[in-house]
Design a protein around this motif. Structure first.
Motif, short mmCIF file in Angstrom:
data_model
loop_
_atom_site.label_atom_id
_atom_site.label_comp_id
_atom_site.label_asym_id
_atom_site.label_seq_id
_atom_site.Cartn_x
_atom_site.Cartn_y
_atom_site.Cartn_z
N ASN A 12 -6.02 6.71 -3.51
CA ASN A 12 -4.63 6.35 -3.29
C ASN A 12 -4.43 5.62 -1.96
N VAL A 13 -5.25 5.94 -0.97
CA VAL A 13 -5.18 5.23 0.30
C VAL A 13 -5.77 3.83 0.15
N LYS A 15 -5.60 1.87 -2.31
CA LYS A 15 -4.57 0.98 -2.88
C LYS A 15 -3.73 0.34 -1.78
N VAL A 16 -3.27 1.19 -0.89
CA VAL A 16 -2.33 0.74 0.14
C VAL A 16 -3.00 -0.18 1.14
N PRO A 54 -1.65 8.89 0.71
CA PRO A 54 -1.23 8.31 1.99
C PRO A 54 0.24 8.60 2.31
N TRP A 64 6.22 8.27 1.16
CA TRP A 64 4.98 8.76 0.55
C TRP A 64 5.04 8.50 -0.94
N SER A 66 1.80 6.84 -3.36
CA SER A 66 1.10 5.56 -3.17
C SER A 66 1.72 4.40 -3.95
N ASN A 67 2.14 4.63 -5.19
CA ASN A 67 2.72 3.52 -5.96
C ASN A 67 4.07 3.10 -5.39
#
Length: 206
Positions: A12-13, A15-16, A54, A64, A66-67
């Motif tokens: 998930n981190v 992605k960002v 993240p 908060w 991630s998407n």
């Protein structure tokens, strides 16, 4: 100043950080979660009470999930490639983000956590097999879509590709037997040519 809390090897981190690099935005990263800790300390919990990564800080604004962070950064940047003017184009890409979370997250944990983060003697191979079967089912759906369009986001790479790609990268680098999904494989090979993908996603599996 943008600040991202989270460790690099979290899907998930990834992605960002990947999107931030694609957007060419300046930011600082604070490693948190896993071996770095911090995510259950009072300071972090004041930002994200879930204690998960993240977490994004944009000056005084905190976000908060991630998407949600991806959508925020894409709209904030106003770059056409990631936040098209067309509502329908945005929605068509956006659905793949939710599809990824709703369909791929559980089998990803079943396969990845078992094969990478669980000692061999403690693995439940029935769980791995269930995760593999689910992945193949969902990859068949994705492959059929990519037979008709170049990217999940449409004709061009965009925000809808990012969450799926983080799971696909792990899938294609695991030492497992896979069914052939030629359109998905073509899409993945295109991703591997992107510098930000190489930097932020194609990390050693851990």
């Amino acid at each position: 100043m943008l600040t991202v809390w989270g460790r690099e090897n979290s899907s998930n981190v990834k992605k960002v950080l990947w999107l931030l690099d694609e957007l060419n935005l300046s930011y600082q990263q604070i490693n948190a979660g896993g071996v770095y800790g911090k995510n259950h300390e009072p300071l972090y919990l004041s930002l994200n009470p879930n204690g998960l990564v993240p977490c994004l800080q944009d000056d005084d604004f905190v976000l908060w999930e991630s998407n949600a962070i991806l959508r925020y950064l894409a709209e904030r940047s106003a770059q056409q490639a990631f936040w098209p003017a067309s509502l329908q184009q945005r929605a068509a890409a956006d659905k793949w983000m939710d599809w990824c979370s709703n369909s791929l997250t559980v089998p990803f944990r079943q396969v990845f956590l078992s094969l990478i983060r669980t000692p061999e003697a403690e693995r439940d191979m029935a769980v791995v097999s269930a995760g593999m079967a689910a992945f193949e089912k969902y990859w068949a759906i994705a492959d059929a879509v990519l037979a008709k369009q170049a990217w999940f986001s449409g004709d061009h790479f965009g925000i809808g590709d990012i969450p799926v790609a983080c799971y696909a990268d792990t899938w294609y680098r695991l030492d497992i037997e896979r069914q052939r999904h030629p359109n998905l494989e073509r899409w993945y090979q295109q991703l591997t040519q992107r510098p930000a993908f190489q930097k932020r996603v194609m990390l050693p599996l851990s």
